[in-house]
Scaffold this motif. Sequence first.
Motif, PDB file in Angstrom:
ATOM      1  N   HIS A  94       0.847  -1.192   0.000  1.00  0.00           N
ATOM      2  CA  HIS A  94       0.000   0.000   0.000  1.00  0.00           C
ATOM      3  C   HIS A  94       0.889   1.250   0.000  1.00  0.00           C
ATOM      4  CE1 HIS A  94      -3.605   2.166   0.319  1.00  0.00           C
ATOM      5  NE2 HIS A  94      -3.999   1.884   1.537  1.00  0.00           N
ATOM      6  N   GLY A  95       1.553   1.489  -1.152  1.00  0.00           N
ATOM      7  CA  GLY A  95       2.456   2.624  -1.261  1.00  0.00           C
ATOM      8  C   GLY A  95       3.887   2.179  -1.475  1.00  0.00           C
TER       9      GLY A  95
ATOM     10  N   THR B  89       6.359   3.391   3.170  1.00  0.00           N
ATOM     11  CA  THR B  89       4.971   3.815   3.356  1.00  0.00           C
ATOM     12  C   THR B  89       4.069   2.623   3.624  1.00  0.00           C
ATOM     13  OG1 THR B  89       5.281   5.762   1.943  1.00  0.00           O
ATOM     14  CG2 THR B  89       3.026   4.995   2.282  1.00  0.00           C
ATOM     15  N   TRP B  90       4.215   1.564   2.818  1.00  0.00           N
ATOM     16  CA  TRP B  90       3.306   0.431   2.988  1.00  0.00           C
ATOM     17  C   TRP B  90       3.489  -0.230   4.347  1.00  0.00           C
ATOM     18  CZ3 TRP B  90       5.185  -4.552   3.591  1.00  0.00           C
ATOM     19  CH2 TRP B  90       6.480  -4.831   3.120  1.00  0.00           C
TER      20      TRP B  90
ATOM     21  N   SER C  93      -0.018  -0.928  -4.830  1.00  0.00           N
ATOM     22  CA  SER C  93       0.406   0.124  -5.753  1.00  0.00           C
ATOM     23  C   SER C  93       1.648  -0.231  -6.547  1.00  0.00           C
ATOM     24  CB  SER C  93       0.695   1.419  -4.967  1.00  0.00           C
ATOM     25  OG  SER C  93       1.807   1.231  -4.091  1.00  0.00           O
ATOM     26  N   GLN C  94       2.242  -1.386  -6.272  1.00  0.00           N
ATOM     27  CA  GLN C  94       3.565  -1.673  -6.805  1.00  0.00           C
ATOM     28  C   GLN C  94       3.531  -2.735  -7.904  1.00  0.00           C
ATOM     29  OE1 GLN C  94       6.186   0.344  -5.628  1.00  0.00           O
ATOM     30  NE2 GLN C  94       4.330   1.300  -4.811  1.00  0.00           N
TER      31      GLN C  94
ATOM     32  N   LYS D  70      -3.875   9.025  -3.418  1.00  0.00           N
ATOM     33  CA  LYS D  70      -2.699   9.624  -2.789  1.00  0.00           C
ATOM     34  C   LYS D  70      -3.120  10.748  -1.848  1.00  0.00           C
ATOM     35  CE  LYS D  70      -1.707  12.503  -6.879  1.00  0.00           C
ATOM     36  NZ  LYS D  70      -0.668  12.859  -7.862  1.00  0.00           N
TER      37      LYS D  70
ATOM     38  N   ILE E 156       1.360  11.796   2.784  1.00  0.00           N
ATOM     39  CA  ILE E 156       1.894  10.430   2.766  1.00  0.00           C
ATOM     40  C   ILE E 156       2.883  10.291   1.620  1.00  0.00           C
ATOM     41  CG2 ILE E 156       1.351   7.983   2.451  1.00  0.00           C
ATOM     42  CD1 ILE E 156      -1.328   8.471   3.721  1.00  0.00           C
ATOM     43  N   ALA E 157       4.147  10.039   1.959  1.00  0.00           N
ATOM     44  CA  ALA E 157       5.192   9.804   0.950  1.00  0.00           C
ATOM     45  C   ALA E 157       5.182  10.881  -0.122  1.00  0.00           C
ATOM     46  CB  ALA E 157       5.037   8.430   0.324  1.00  0.00           C
TER      47      ALA E 157
ATOM     48  N   SER F  66       2.933  10.276  -3.122  1.00  0.00           N
ATOM     49  CA  SER F  66       3.128   9.113  -3.992  1.00  0.00           C
ATOM     50  C   SER F  66       1.847   8.285  -4.037  1.00  0.00           C
ATOM     51  CB  SER F  66       4.273   8.236  -3.461  1.00  0.00           C
ATOM     52  OG  SER F  66       5.492   8.918  -3.508  1.00  0.00           O
ATOM     53  N   TYR F  67       1.673   7.538  -5.115  1.00  0.00           N
ATOM     54  CA  TYR F  67       0.500   6.679  -5.233  1.00  0.00           C
ATOM     55  C   TYR F  67       0.520   5.592  -4.166  1.00  0.00           C
ATOM     56  CZ  TYR F  67      -0.269   8.670  -9.910  1.00  0.00           C
ATOM     57  OH  TYR F  67      -0.505   9.509 -10.963  1.00  0.00           O
ATOM     58  N   ILE F  68      -0.648   5.359  -3.567  1.00  0.00           N
ATOM     59  CA  ILE F  68      -0.766   4.264  -2.605  1.00  0.00           C
ATOM     60  C   ILE F  68      -1.730   3.188  -3.113  1.00  0.00           C
ATOM     61  CG2 ILE F  68      -0.050   5.599  -0.604  1.00  0.00           C
ATOM     62  CD1 ILE F  68      -2.977   5.980   0.139  1.00  0.00           C
TER      63      ILE F  68
END
Length: 258
Positions: free
Chosen positions: A127-128, A132-133, A159-160, A185, A189-190, A193-195
């Motif tokens: 999740h990011g 973050t995840w 997200s990865q 996003k 958070i980060a 960045s996309y989560i």
Amino acid sequence: MSTTVTLVGGPTAVLDLAGLRIITDPTFDPPQVYHHPIAGDVVKTTGPAFTPEELGTIDIALASHEHIDNLDMAGREFLNTVPRVFTTTEVADQFGDNVTGLTEYTSQSVPLPHGGELTVTAVPAKHGPEGTWQALGPVIGFMLNGPGVPSVYVSGDNSQVEVITEIAEKFGPVDIAVLFVGGAKFDVIAEGSYITLSNERALEAAKILGAKKVIAVHEDSWQHFSQNASEIRDLFEDDGLGDVIVALKPGESVELSI
């Protein structure tokens, strides 16, 4: 075999698969503002297209994690009414015997109404980005497989792309990929960045998975989604995969023959 998918809203969809009715990440709260200790204010802009009562019987619920935009207050109550729920071990510990916690690559079998079994396997989700995840807490996705049943991948809030590659190596190609997209996003958070998957990463994921159909969910009803259904449709069509993408509006259904 025909599979029907109905979008309730946000991450919540119902799959009519091999005689079973399966719901993803149930969210049934009305529009409101929640507070998350890391993300801050989380704003739900639109309520669900259906109430639980309108949906009728649900046989299986897949709850990828317990963030409020994936398992809200009404969604938690709803889980108590579903005979079989699969989720993380952390969420399962908060519920009764109908809720089973799965760790990555562990499986449970569910009898199919007309014979045979559906295997539900937990798969990884991040999740990011790195760092973050881990802070946001555990998330899982799901693979659904069975003899004569279309294979279904449900991404959860992953997200990865490297996670998609790992899953494709173990289970691909898949018939149906239910991807949580929308490019979610938060600025805090980060650094924004996309989560969840962005539309562009979803396109890449579709190719890696060799998916016959991609069902885009998790791109409406919440303020933190940065992309929408129209944009993902255009992106897939421009890449020659317009016949692969299914981007419904809440309340809409599609019948897939796979």
